[in-house]
Structure formats: C-alpha cells, structure tokens
Design a protein around this motif. Structure first.
Motif, PDB file in Angstrom:
ATOM      1  N   GLY A  68     106.808  -7.039  63.375  1.00 63.46           N
ATOM      2  CA  GLY A  68     106.912  -8.390  63.905  1.00 63.46           C
ATOM      3  C   GLY A  68     107.496  -8.474  65.308  1.00 63.46           C
ATOM      4  N   ARG A  69     107.757  -7.327  65.915  1.00 67.47           N
ATOM      5  CA  ARG A  69     108.397  -7.359  67.229  1.00 67.47           C
ATOM      6  C   ARG A  69     107.425  -6.923  68.325  1.00 67.47           C
ATOM      7  NH1 ARG A  69     114.237  -4.689  65.980  1.00 67.47           N
ATOM      8  NH2 ARG A  69     114.774  -5.590  68.000  1.00 67.47           N
ATOM      9  N   GLU A  70     107.875  -7.106  69.570  1.00 68.18           N
ATOM     10  CA  GLU A  70     107.027  -6.767  70.714  1.00 68.18           C
ATOM     11  C   GLU A  70     107.444  -5.433  71.281  1.00 68.18           C
ATOM     12  OE1 GLU A  70     105.915 -11.151  72.435  1.00 68.18           O
ATOM     13  OE2 GLU A  70     105.988  -9.385  73.730  1.00 68.18           O
ATOM     14  N   VAL A  71     106.458  -4.566  71.415  1.00 67.86           N
ATOM     15  CA  VAL A  71     106.740  -3.225  71.913  1.00 67.86           C
ATOM     16  C   VAL A  71     105.965  -3.009  73.196  1.00 67.86           C
ATOM     17  CG1 VAL A  71     106.584  -0.756  71.397  1.00 67.86           C
ATOM     18  CG2 VAL A  71     107.110  -2.366  69.563  1.00 67.86           C
ATOM     19  N   LEU A  72     106.640  -2.425  74.189  1.00 71.40           N
ATOM     20  CA  LEU A  72     105.947  -2.048  75.418  1.00 71.40           C
ATOM     21  C   LEU A  72     106.068  -0.540  75.581  1.00 71.40           C
ATOM     22  CD1 LEU A  72     104.509  -3.141  78.067  1.00 71.40           C
ATOM     23  CD2 LEU A  72     106.705  -2.740  79.168  1.00 71.40           C
ATOM     24  N   THR A  73     104.913   0.124  75.720  1.00 73.06           N
ATOM     25  CA  THR A  73     104.915   1.563  75.994  1.00 73.06           C
ATOM     26  C   THR A  73     104.416   1.784  77.413  1.00 73.06           C
ATOM     27  OG1 THR A  73     102.632   2.030  75.344  1.00 73.06           O
ATOM     28  CG2 THR A  73     104.278   1.949  73.578  1.00 73.06           C
ATOM     29  N   ILE A  74     104.454   3.018  77.865  1.00 71.43           N
ATOM     30  CA  ILE A  74     104.032   3.348  79.233  1.00 71.43           C
ATOM     31  C   ILE A  74     102.584   2.919  79.466  1.00 71.43           C
ATOM     32  CG2 ILE A  74     103.348   5.707  78.613  1.00 71.43           C
ATOM     33  CD1 ILE A  74     104.988   4.693  81.931  1.00 71.43           C
ATOM     34  N   GLU A  75     101.777   3.002  78.406  1.00 71.84           N
ATOM     35  CA  GLU A  75     100.371   2.624  78.559  1.00 71.84           C
ATOM     36  C   GLU A  75     100.234   1.147  78.896  1.00 71.84           C
ATOM     37  OE1 GLU A  75     101.609   4.397  76.008  1.00 71.84           O
ATOM     38  OE2 GLU A  75     100.283   6.060  75.489  1.00 71.84           O
ATOM     39  N   GLY A  76     101.256   0.359  78.552  1.00 72.95           N
ATOM     40  CA  GLY A  76     101.193  -1.074  78.787  1.00 72.95           C
ATOM     41  C   GLY A  76     101.612  -1.488  80.181  1.00 72.95           C
ATOM     42  N   LEU A  77     102.096  -0.533  80.971  1.00 71.54           N
ATOM     43  CA  LEU A  77     102.563  -0.895  82.309  1.00 71.54           C
ATOM     44  C   LEU A  77     101.418  -1.007  83.298  1.00 71.54           C
ATOM     45  CD1 LEU A  77     105.826   0.863  83.491  1.00 71.54           C
ATOM     46  CD2 LEU A  77     105.427  -1.485  82.793  1.00 71.54           C
ATOM     47  N   SER A  78     100.312  -0.351  82.993  1.00 71.54           N
ATOM     48  CA  SER A  78      99.219  -0.353  83.958  1.00 71.54           C
ATOM     49  C   SER A  78      98.037   0.349  83.334  1.00 71.54           C
ATOM     50  CB  SER A  78      99.602   0.444  85.196  1.00 71.54           C
ATOM     51  OG  SER A  78      99.640   1.809  84.844  1.00 71.54           O
ATOM     52  N   ASP A  79      96.903   0.270  84.000  1.00 70.31           N
ATOM     53  CA  ASP A  79      95.839   1.214  83.661  1.00 70.31           C
ATOM     54  C   ASP A  79      95.757   2.235  84.789  1.00 70.31           C
ATOM     55  OD1 ASP A  79      93.413  -1.334  84.465  1.00 70.31           O
ATOM     56  OD2 ASP A  79      94.361   0.118  85.801  1.00 70.31           O
ATOM     57  N   PHE A  80      94.837   3.106  84.730  1.00 70.65           N
ATOM     58  CA  PHE A  80      94.791   4.207  85.685  1.00 70.65           C
ATOM     59  C   PHE A  80      94.541   3.718  87.107  1.00 70.65           C
ATOM     60  CE2 PHE A  80      95.166   8.664  85.372  1.00 70.65           C
ATOM     61  CZ  PHE A  80      94.480   9.235  86.420  1.00 70.65           C
ATOM     62  N   GLN A  81      93.907   2.588  87.238  1.00 68.56           N
ATOM     63  CA  GLN A  81      93.490   2.141  88.571  1.00 68.56           C
ATOM     64  C   GLN A  81      94.583   1.376  89.298  1.00 68.56           C
ATOM     65  OE1 GLN A  81      90.782   3.440  89.543  1.00 68.56           O
ATOM     66  NE2 GLN A  81      90.328   4.188  87.495  1.00 68.56           N
TER      67      GLN A  81
END
Lengths: 159, 461, 287
Positions: A68-81
């Motif tokens: 039920g919580r919000e998780v941010l991982t490194i993948e969520g900071l940006s895409d490759f471009q």
C-alpha cells in the motif's frame, strides 16, 4: 500473501511468501534489478530505495511492510534518454566506476536534495553515510551532489 | 606537522579551463568543490589527449540499467549454496549428503570426488575446488547444493553430515615456518622463496657508520567489493558450458575450468560482464567448475552468489607481511647496505602468492640507490583465509615497511625525513635491486614539487 | 530467511494476543533493523512475525499531562525532525543522529532500540538521565516502570511473554531540563558506541540539583553513575568538581576488553565523555 505497491508511479503486485523482503520483491518478482544485494543486513546501502519519500534499506523491510505504499527505485528517476538533473551531474563528473553502489547512492542523494536543496559538504557526507563505495573514495560523488545544489537543487522525476 | 593544500592550485586549474572555453565551464561548486571538468560532445571528433571524456558506462550505471551477474536470470534456474568447513584444519573422514538430497526443492548436490580434476591455482594447483580429503581454512567449501530457491539450498546444508578429524592449527606465519609446526600441505609450510642479492651486503654493513633495524607488520585486508562473487552456469545444446561470472580474468578462468572439468578448452565459454568491484579479489575461479557440474547434473541453469560472509571467509585477501629491515647508513644519511626479510602470510592456499612475493621482494628495498642488498622473502601457509591478489601485489606492504624504516633512520640521524630521501632516491639511470636500469625517473622532481606546494621547508623552520 | 507467518494487527491488544498465543515461536517486528538481521543470520528463529508498525497507539510524539510521550514505534528520523523534541529534550536528537545511517534511522524505532537492549544502545542514556518511564502491555494488562528497571541485562528487558513496549514518557518535570549526550565510536556513522554518556542537571541558586549521569557500553546495561551523581548533588559546579565526578564515574563503570577497544581505553573515554556532558549540561543550566 498478496502484496501491492506503487512503484515508480505504477501499481504492481505479487503473491509472495511473508518472509520476502522488499528487495527480493523488487528484484525477483518485479524485474527491477537496479537496487542491489550487497550485504543483505542494512550495512552497505546498495539496496536503498525510497518508501513514501524516505530512503530505506530494502533488504531490511518485508515486502508486506511496503504494502500500500509508494516506492521509488533508480529505474523511476529517469529512462535512458532523459536523465534527472542529479543523474546528469553524476555523468558529467564521471562519479562512478564499477557502478554497483550507484543506484543506492543516487536514491540517497535525491532524498537529501528533496529535503535540503542547499546542503553543505558535511550534510552530503552524512546523507550518504549509509551508502558504501569501494571504488571511488566518494569525492566525485560528493562534488556532483554539491554541483546540483549549486545550480538550484532541482531534481526532476520522469513525468 | 600540518600539511596545507594550496587553494591556488585549484584556482589556477579553473582559470585554465575558463580560458579554454568559457561557455563549457559549469558553475564552480560551493564549499570546497573540485575544479570542474570540460566534457566534449561525444559525437564530435576531438583529439583525445588532454581531454576529459565521459565514461561510456556512466549512463547505464546511473539509470540502474547495468546488469551484473546477480541481475541475470534464466528460465528454470536453480540456486546454489555451499557448505563450508567448521574447522580451520581437519581431515575429512566422511561426507553424507543423503539426507540433504531428500530435502524439499533440492535437485542436485556435488562433492569434491565428483570433480574430474579437483585442484586449481594460478601458480601451484594446491587448492581443491571442493575440499575432499582435508580442509585447511574455514572458507573451504565441501558440498554444494542446487535447489529451486536459495532458502531451500540453505536449509539442505544443515542436513549434510560431514565427519571431521580436527588437526592442530597454525595461525602465526612465524610459527608456521618452524620445523615442528603443524603442516598444512606436504612437508613444509614455506612454499615460495625469493632471494635477491646485489653486491656484498655483510661487508657494506660492517663499513656503515650506523646500522638500524626495525620490524614492520601489516594486516590481512579484504577487498569488500560491493558486488559479491556471482556466477551462473548453463549447458548449451552444442555441448558447451556457458559460464557467466564476475571473474575478472576470463581467459585464465576458461583454462582453469577446462582443466578441472577435464574438457577441451573449446567446450568452455566464459562470459565476463560488468564487475561490481574486483581489486584483485576476482582474479581466479571460485565456484565456476562447481556450478558447471551442478548444471550438468541438474540439466538446468544454476546460479551461485557469495554471501557477504563468504566474501570475508572464503574469498581471497591481502597478504599480511612481517618485514625485518636492517640498514647500514653513513652519518650524512647515505644508505650503503640494506637487508630485508619478508614473511608473507599466505593463508591456506597459494593463489597469487608467488606474484605478490616476487613483486614485494623487488620493491622491498625501496626506490633508493643501494648497491649492497639482500632480500629474502618467504610465502608461508597458515590455516587462515587464502591470501591472493589485491591492488599493489605486495607493494603497499613493503612501502609501509621501507618508508617507516626511513623515518626511523632520519630521526636517529637527526636528518630531515625529506632530505634523507632526496639524498638516496633513484636518479635517471639508477639500477633497481634486480639490475634493471631505470629511465624517466622523476622522483626527486616530484618530491621537490610536493615540498614546495605544501611548504615543507618553510614549516620545518 | 526461513519461512514465517505474518500478522499486522491494528491494536496493542491484538498484538499482545497474537504474541501470547504463539509464545516463543512469535516475535514482534518493528523496524526490522535488528530482528531481520538476526533471522537472516539464524541467531533468532520465528514461526510468526507480529508487525507492530500499523498500531496507531504506538506511534507519534506528543505532549501529554504526564510529559513528552513517544510511541514505541516512532522512528529515529521522526525524533530528529520533531519540533516538540527540539523544544523539550533536544539531546534526544543528538543521540538519534548517531544511530546507524539515514536508511536505518528511517526504519529503526525508539522502541526497537530499547527492546533489543544492547549495552551500547544510543537512545538509552538520555532517557535514563531524564528519568524516563515506559509502558508495557501484556496479556495481564499494562504496567509502568522506569527505564532502568526495564533494562535487565544484555539483550534482556523486563518484557515477559506476550508483552510489548507501548510508549516511553519523559516526565513533565524534566521537560526542558538541561541535558547533554556524547558518543564515541570508531567511525562517525554506522558505528556502535565504545562509550556513550548523558548528563542532566539543574542549577538552583548556583548549586547542582537532580544530577544524573547515564553511561552506556560500559556495563551489562545502561547504568547511572550514582556515586558520581552524589558527589555533585547540592554543590556549585566547577572544573575540579566535574573532574572528580568523571573520575568517580570511571570507578563505577565496568568496561570490558573487546575487539573494538580495551577496557583501559574505555575508561579514558568514560572520563572524557562524562566531563564533556557535565560541562555542557552545566552550561545549558547556567545560560
């Protein structure tokens, strides 16, 4: 047991045994291998992710506790471009070598700048004290964070 | 004394950069940031020398896209865990895996007896892939289990019955050198010796104004790469085994796997990927042959990842050195003779000890013009974690030794520590302890430059 | 980790019931920074984890009639960010800041730190110096005790089977009382204390009143250096008196030799840290 989390803006779920850590859920069930397994006991910080905006060791949180919580991982900071300003600076400064500590380190740096956009070097050191790096001696990592702060501290997440 | 770094250094560099291209220079970071770098557009042709370039691996690393071995997965993949020794030195009387094999999720086990050639090592093949007759340190693996999940493999380890006959331990390398010490391999614990002689050291020592002695010791150091050792093995339909590994030396690894599996080299494919830190600790095979054999037994890919404990107990470390220095000097600070004895504590197996010992021995005299010298260096087995390659290969240890010793000599003679070094250090055309003639020697200039920058001579007054 | 069942009760009573029903096979889970490590290393076992982190009664920091109340599940970061704590007991922030690193401070809880009860626990000395009390809930109801009574031995608290720690209260009389905390570890971050110390005192007509000196990592549990306190009580503070008290604290402590430090070194640390926290507390009281 069913665990549902909002990770990088998307609702994702899995049916996992209760002893599953958030780290295992992310890496094995959700295919988000950015967060790393370095020690499994919360000493090295390679598994750092944001849960409801706070950096935590994903290896020390049960998946069930993230339900039920919000998780941010490194993948969520940006895409490759398109990188976030923080990541742009790490690229400009060539802050990382082997890269294994990078995802955790960047998440911790983002958490710092979100809370304190104008940190001192001492603030940066304290904020990153839970992220170990064996390659670099930390100097260019700290420089990059300070440079982002100097330029206005903006950290943009992917829309 | 306090060493002050001159901020002018930083400002000069910044001014240089500003001159070069004002628009390219990013804002200088506040509060002690270092001089910023110019990053040319990677799409433009630029001369490489003198440029700073962005690392091509930055982007995948900082976006979390880099795939290390543990980030990879194959369908139907199993997980391996290894049972390691309970004793630092023991004979193995028996191994019974029958209960472990019945445990839920267990698909295959492997013991040393099943390995076609159960020995490896970069110089001496004195290390078993899986210990079969004897364990020599607590990092020795004895049985490997492949199961559907890591926890199932771990649980199965508890059901493996190993009967040990404990043997006396030797943990101190100086003790290990003695005739009556417990023997870890063969008849002697001294397994490598390097001797360097130049001139007539005894005569030169006799002619010295002063003879100084000192003993210096360094400790065992673990690399602690952020990425633990990780390997995946799978068999391809063409009969080759494909091994993806964090191993840093894949050609060497391929030869070792071929040898231990008794297969032609062309049947072995080793895929090296991005390594999360090596520093020397991933310079030889660890579990690659084990995973290959388990994968063949199980008919499925198998992955094995070291725990952090495995990294400390089983993966290689830096050799502790015990260094005895004896130096003959004249009153004016000139070194006329030097004797060094090095005892390198090698832990349980040889690994990269010969290379470490050789390099350490050559460098142990220090970068000083000494015509009469003798170095005796010994690598010694102890029942501790195997010592292997770690950045420097013996250089860090001896540098600590000869520089500490030099400071002692300086103090004894009442000569400034920088001055005594300038009086003795290599010149263009100097000869190394092993007779190599050295060129492009810039030690004096470097020392003088540093002395100027930190104001050494001013602060000494 | 070995498999276990998991429950996340919403109330203290439900948590107590689940723990009491399952006895030694059940463990209470808070931040996980100690328990999950123990489970991974197999130095603890559990068939059931009772997750306390959803229990509202165990959360929050508030001023009550009794004093400053900390729910046992308050994280170290919450303590550091709390305006109430900054106002009433700022040395708790100094202590929380020394625990682990950012990530473990976000996960780790005050209650967890107290219940794990290692001799070097960092949240102990300040609370002991401020006469904190705890509420424990169990199958037979609730009880209160001082923190000193709560700490029984290394890794052993007064918690009986089925009991959990509900809250920690700094008594109203000690809100705003001058207090100082110091820790010495081998690193600035992610380090256990070789020695930690807290001192608290008031000044009445220039004389020391209600002195407290709490020391950690120098005995099986956090201790009060009562003889040192007695030396100070009712006397005007000066450098000589404080030095005497510090010397007495060394005598009252029982530090051990271990791989981190020798007992002798720890004694020097006790002397130095006790002097510093007494100096700082005195300065706060005077200014």
């Amino acid at each position: 047991m069913d665990v549902t989390i909002t990770v990088n803006g998307k609702t994702r779920g899995a049916d996992v045994p209760p002893e599953t850590t958030l780290l295992t859920l992310l890496r094995s069930n959700l295919g988000l291998t950015g967060a790393k397994l370095g020690c499994d006991v919360g000493d090295c910080g390679a598994c750092t992710v944001l849960v409801d905006g706070e950096p935590v060791n994903a290896c020390l949180m049960l998946a069930a506790q993230a339900d039920g919580r919000e998780v941010l991982t490194i993948e969520g900071l940006s895409d490759f471009q398109k990188l976030s300003p923080l990541q742009e600076m790490f690229e400009l400064f060539s802050s990382f070598q082997c890269g294994f500590c990078a995802p955790g380190m960047i998440i911790s740096a983002k958490a710092l700048l979100d809370k304190n956009p104008t940190p001192t070097v001492a603030d940066v050191r304290e904020a990153l004290s839970g992220n170990l790096c064996r390659c670099t001696g930390y100097t260019k990592i700290i420089d990059a964070v300070m440079e982002v702060a100097a330029r206005g501290g903006a950290t943009a997440e992917r829309a | 004394m306090v060493i002050k770094v001159d901020d002018a250094l930083r400002t000069d560099r910044l001014a240089e950069l500003k001159e070069a291209d004002a628009t390219a220079v990013p804002a200088v970071a506040r509060e002690g940031g270092r001089a910023p770098q110019i990053v040319p557009d990677a799409n433009k042709q630029t001369p490489a020398v003198g440029q700073r370039v962005t690392r091509p691996d930055s982007r995948p690393h900082i976006t979390g896209q880099t795939r290390y071995i543990d980030d990879l997965s194959f369908p139907n993949m199993l997980h391996m865990k290894i049972l390691r020794s309970r004793y630092a030195h023991a004979r193995i009387a028996s191994i019974d895996v029958s209960e472990a094999e019945k445990m839920p999720g267990v698909v295959a086990t492997l013991t040393g007896k099943e390995i076609p050639v159960n020995s490896f090592g970069p110089s001496y093949q004195d290390q078993p892939v899986l210990a079969d007759e004897k364990v020599r340190h607590m990092g020795d693996g004895i049985v490997a289990v492949a199961a559907e999940t890591e926890q199932q493999a771990q649980d199965a380890l508890a059901r493996i019955k190993v009967e040990y006959e404990p043997l006396p331990l030797v943990l101190d390398p100086l003790e290990a050198m003695k005739e009556d010490s417990p023997k870890i391999h063969g008849d002697s614990n001294i397994y490598a010796t390097k001797v360097i002689r130049k001139g007539d050291v005894e005569k030169a020592l006799a002619g010295a104004d002063l003879v100084m002695e000192g003993r210096f010791s360094t400790q065992m150091v673990e690399h602690v790469p952020m990425e633990p050792h990780a390997t995946i093995a799978l068999w391809e339909p063409d009969g080759r085994v494909k091994i993806l590994s964090s191993l840093g030396r894949i050609t060497l690894g391929r030869a070792d796997v071929a040898r231990t599996l008794d297969l032609p080299v062309n049947r072995i494919q080793i895929v090296g990927t991005i390594v999360g830190g090596n520093f020397g600790g991933k310079n030889e095979i660890t579990t690659e042959p084990v995973l290959a054999l388990l994968a063949r037994k199980a008919g499925r890919p198998v992955k094995g990842v070291f725990t952090r404990k495995d990294e400390f107990v089983s993966s290689t470390t830096r050799h502790p050195f015990i260094m005895d220095y004896k130096t003959g000097v004249m009153r004016d600070g000139r070194i006329v003779a030097r004797k060094v004895r090095i005892v390198a504590d090698g832990g349980a197996y040889c690994s990269w000890s010969e290379t470490t010992l050789g390099k350490g021995a050559i460098l142990s005299v220090g970068p000083y013009r000494i015509d009469h010298l003798e170095v005796r260096a010994y690598a010694v087995y102890t029942n501790k974690t195997t010592c292997g390659a770690m950045r420097g290969f013996g250089a860090p240890q001896v540098c600590f030794g000869y520089e500490s010793h030099m400071d002692d000599i300086a103090r004894e003679l009442g000569i400034d520590p920088l001055e005594i070094r300038l009086r003795n250090v290599f010149d263009e055309g100097s000869s190394s302890p092993t007779g190599q003639v050295l060129h492009s020697v810039a030690v004096k200039e470097s020392l003088d430059t540093v002395a100027d920058r930190v104001g050494w001579r001013e602060q000494a007054e | 980790m070995r498999p276990f069942d998991y429950l996340a009760p919403q109330s203290v009573e439900d948590a107590v019931a689940a723990l009491a029903e399952n006895g030694a096979k059940a463990r209470a889970l808070a931040g996980g920074t100690d328990l999950l490590v123990d489970l991974k290393h197999e130095t603890a076992t559990a068939d059931l984890l009772v997750d306390l982190t959803r229990i509202a009664e165990c959360k929050g920091i508030e001023e009550t009639d009794d004093g400053l109340r900390f729910g046992s599940l308050v994280s170290h970061t919450e303590i550091m960010d709390s305006e109430l704590v900054r106002r009433h007991a700022p040395s708790m922030i100094d202590a929380a800041r020394t625990i682990g690193a950012v990530q473990t401070r976000n996960l780790g809880t005050l209650g967890g730190n107290l219940v794990t009860c290692v001799p070097s626990l960092d949240s102990g000395p300040v609370l002991v110096a401020l006469d904190a009390e705890v509420t424990v809930a169990g199958p037979d109801g609730r009880r209160r005790m001082t923190l000193i009574e709560f700490f029984v031995g290394p890794r052993k608290t007064a918690l009986q089977a089925g009991e959990i720690l509900v809250d920690i209260v700094i008594p109203r009389a000690n809100l705003g009382k001058p207090c100082s905390f110091r820790k010495f570890g081998l690193r600035k971050g992610q380090a256990l204390a070789l020695v930690n110390a807290a001192a608290s005192l008031s000044l009445t007509d220039g004389k020391i009143a209600a002195p407290r000196i709490a020391l950690g990592a120098v005995a099986p549990t956090v201790i009060r250096a009562e003889k040192a306190e007695a030396l100070l009580d009712g006397r005007a503070p000066d450098a000589t008196l404080i030095a005497e008290a510090a010397d007495m604290a060394v005598i009252e402590a029982k530090p051990i030799d271990d791989f981190r430090a020798s007992a002798a070194y720890r004694c020097e640390l006790i002397r130095a840290l006790t002097r510093r926290v007494l100096d700082e507390a005195t300065e706060q009281a005077a200014g």
